[in-house]
Scaffold this motif. Structure first.
Motif, short mmCIF file in Angstrom:
data_model
loop_
_atom_site.label_atom_id
_atom_site.label_comp_id
_atom_site.label_asym_id
_atom_site.label_seq_id
_atom_site.Cartn_x
_atom_site.Cartn_y
_atom_site.Cartn_z
N GLY A 185 -2.03 -2.04 4.86
CA GLY A 185 -0.92 -1.30 4.30
C GLY A 185 -0.13 -2.01 3.23
O GLY A 185 1.04 -1.74 3.06
N ARG A 186 -0.74 -2.92 2.49
CA ARG A 186 -0.03 -3.61 1.42
C ARG A 186 -0.28 -2.96 0.06
O ARG A 186 -1.38 -2.59 -0.26
N LEU A 187 0.76 -2.82 -0.71
CA LEU A 187 0.67 -2.32 -2.07
C LEU A 187 1.63 -3.14 -2.90
O LEU A 187 2.84 -3.00 -2.79
N TYR A 188 1.09 -4.04 -3.74
CA TYR A 188 1.91 -5.03 -4.40
C TYR A 188 1.40 -5.34 -5.79
O TYR A 188 0.19 -5.50 -5.99
N MET A 189 2.31 -5.41 -6.76
CA MET A 189 1.98 -5.80 -8.12
C MET A 189 2.81 -7.03 -8.48
O MET A 189 4.03 -6.97 -8.48
N ALA A 190 2.14 -8.14 -8.74
CA ALA A 190 2.85 -9.36 -9.11
C ALA A 190 3.01 -9.44 -10.62
O ALA A 190 2.08 -9.12 -11.36
N ALA A 234 1.21 9.43 -2.92
CA ALA A 234 -0.25 9.57 -2.84
C ALA A 234 -0.78 9.27 -1.44
O ALA A 234 -1.97 9.34 -1.20
N GLY A 235 0.12 8.92 -0.52
CA GLY A 235 -0.28 8.65 0.86
C GLY A 235 -0.62 7.22 1.17
O GLY A 235 -1.09 6.91 2.27
N SER A 262 9.84 12.41 -3.53
CA SER A 262 8.65 12.47 -2.68
C SER A 262 8.16 11.10 -2.23
O SER A 262 7.17 11.01 -1.52
N GLN A 263 8.85 10.03 -2.62
CA GLN A 263 8.47 8.69 -2.19
C GLN A 263 9.67 7.76 -2.37
O GLN A 263 10.64 8.10 -3.07
N PRO A 264 9.63 6.58 -1.75
CA PRO A 264 10.72 5.61 -1.93
C PRO A 264 10.80 5.12 -3.37
O PRO A 264 9.84 5.25 -4.14
N LEU A 265 11.95 4.55 -3.72
CA LEU A 265 12.02 3.78 -4.95
C LEU A 265 11.11 2.57 -4.81
O LEU A 265 10.99 2.01 -3.73
N ALA A 266 10.47 2.17 -5.90
CA ALA A 266 9.69 0.93 -5.85
C ALA A 266 10.65 -0.23 -5.60
O ALA A 266 11.75 -0.29 -6.14
N SER A 280 4.90 2.22 -4.97
CA SER A 280 4.41 2.99 -6.12
C SER A 280 5.52 3.14 -7.15
O SER A 280 6.55 3.73 -6.87
N ASP A 281 5.31 2.57 -8.34
CA ASP A 281 6.35 2.63 -9.36
C ASP A 281 6.13 3.83 -10.29
O ASP A 281 5.10 4.48 -10.25
N LYS A 282 7.13 4.11 -11.12
CA LYS A 282 7.09 5.23 -12.05
C LYS A 282 7.13 4.75 -13.51
O LYS A 282 7.54 5.49 -14.40
#
Length: 245
Positions: free
Chosen positions: A36-41, A96-97, A174-178, A198-200
């Motif tokens: 469950g990790r989603l990360y952009m360094a 996106a789930g 529809s989703q949290p703030l990044a 997920s960023d915008k």
């Protein structure tokens, strides 16, 4: 499953569903994993005041919205020193789930949080002219939710839980703030190192090209990655007018 965009050095060790990234602040890459990790360094950047002096975690006023731009020159973020310690190990989900885990706030008491200030609904964000999005202190009423101490976008009354990874509490989002991933050094200085969730950002670049020209001398300049330091000021100094319902 793992997908990565490389920049610089990245070493990944995988054992089953576990993924370990070495020195994530030195690389840029999006990691998706079964845990469950989603990360952009991105670049490791120090938060400084308008005079260029390092901001200390202990100097942040409680329940005040501060603004800095990260990871791009034109993408505004907010940092807030909450009145109480945050929740820990909060599981969140993108539109996106994709699931990911927000660890907690940082600082001595786990009260400092940072999020992208681009609303997940229709990209409302602070500008030098005005801002419809901010943290609403606990003692200030809001039409967006039954209690305050939350982040509210007054454009369409989306409400986010500042103490729980900016998960959606109400409204059309529809989703949290990044989340902006922060570290606090031994000398109490604050550093941004990446983005969680997920960023915008790309949607923002496409939607606000005229604004990038007006405020950042063009689209290319607005898309430049921030490096070394990020000027951090109170929202009341960043925007001429602040609207909150």
């Amino acid at each position: 499953m793992i997908r990565m965009e490389r920049r610089g050095f990245l070493k990944v060790m995988a054992a089953g569903a576990a993924i370990v990234a070495v020195n994530p602040s030195l690389i840029r890459g999006t990691l998706y994993a079964d845990d469950g990790r989603l990360y952009m360094a991105y670049e490791k950047v120090q938060l400084v005041d308008s005079a260029g002096n390092p901001i200390k975690a202990s100097s942040l006023e409680k329940e005040v919205t501060y603004i800095f731009n990260y990871p791009y020159a034109s993408t505004p973020c907010m940092i807030i020193n909450l009145p109480e310690p945050t929740q820990q190990e909060v599981t969140l989900k993108s539109e996106a789930g994709e699931e990911y885990v927000w660890k907690s706030g940082v600082g001595k008491d786990r009260t400092i949080v940072a999020y992208s200030a681009i609303c997940a609904h229709q990209l409302t964000h602070p500008t030098p002219n005005d801002s419809f999005i901010k943290y609403v202190p606990k003692a200030t009423p809001t039409m967006a939710y039954s209690k305050s101490g939350i982040i509210v976008c007054s454009s369409h009354l989306s409400a986010y839980d500042a103490s729980a990874g900016a998960k959606v509490l109400g409204g059309a989002a529809s989703q949290p703030l990044a989340a902006i991933v922060l570290t606090v050094a031994d000398d109490d200085t604050i550093w941004a190192v990446g983005v969680l969730g997920s960023d915008k950002f790309q949607d923002y670049f496409r939607a606000f090209k005229p604004e990038l020209k007006d405020f950042y001398n063009g689209i290319a300049q607005g898309k430049q990655l921030v490096s070394i330091s990020a000027k951090t000021v109170k929202l009341t100094e960043y925007s001429k007018e602040i609207i909150q319902y």
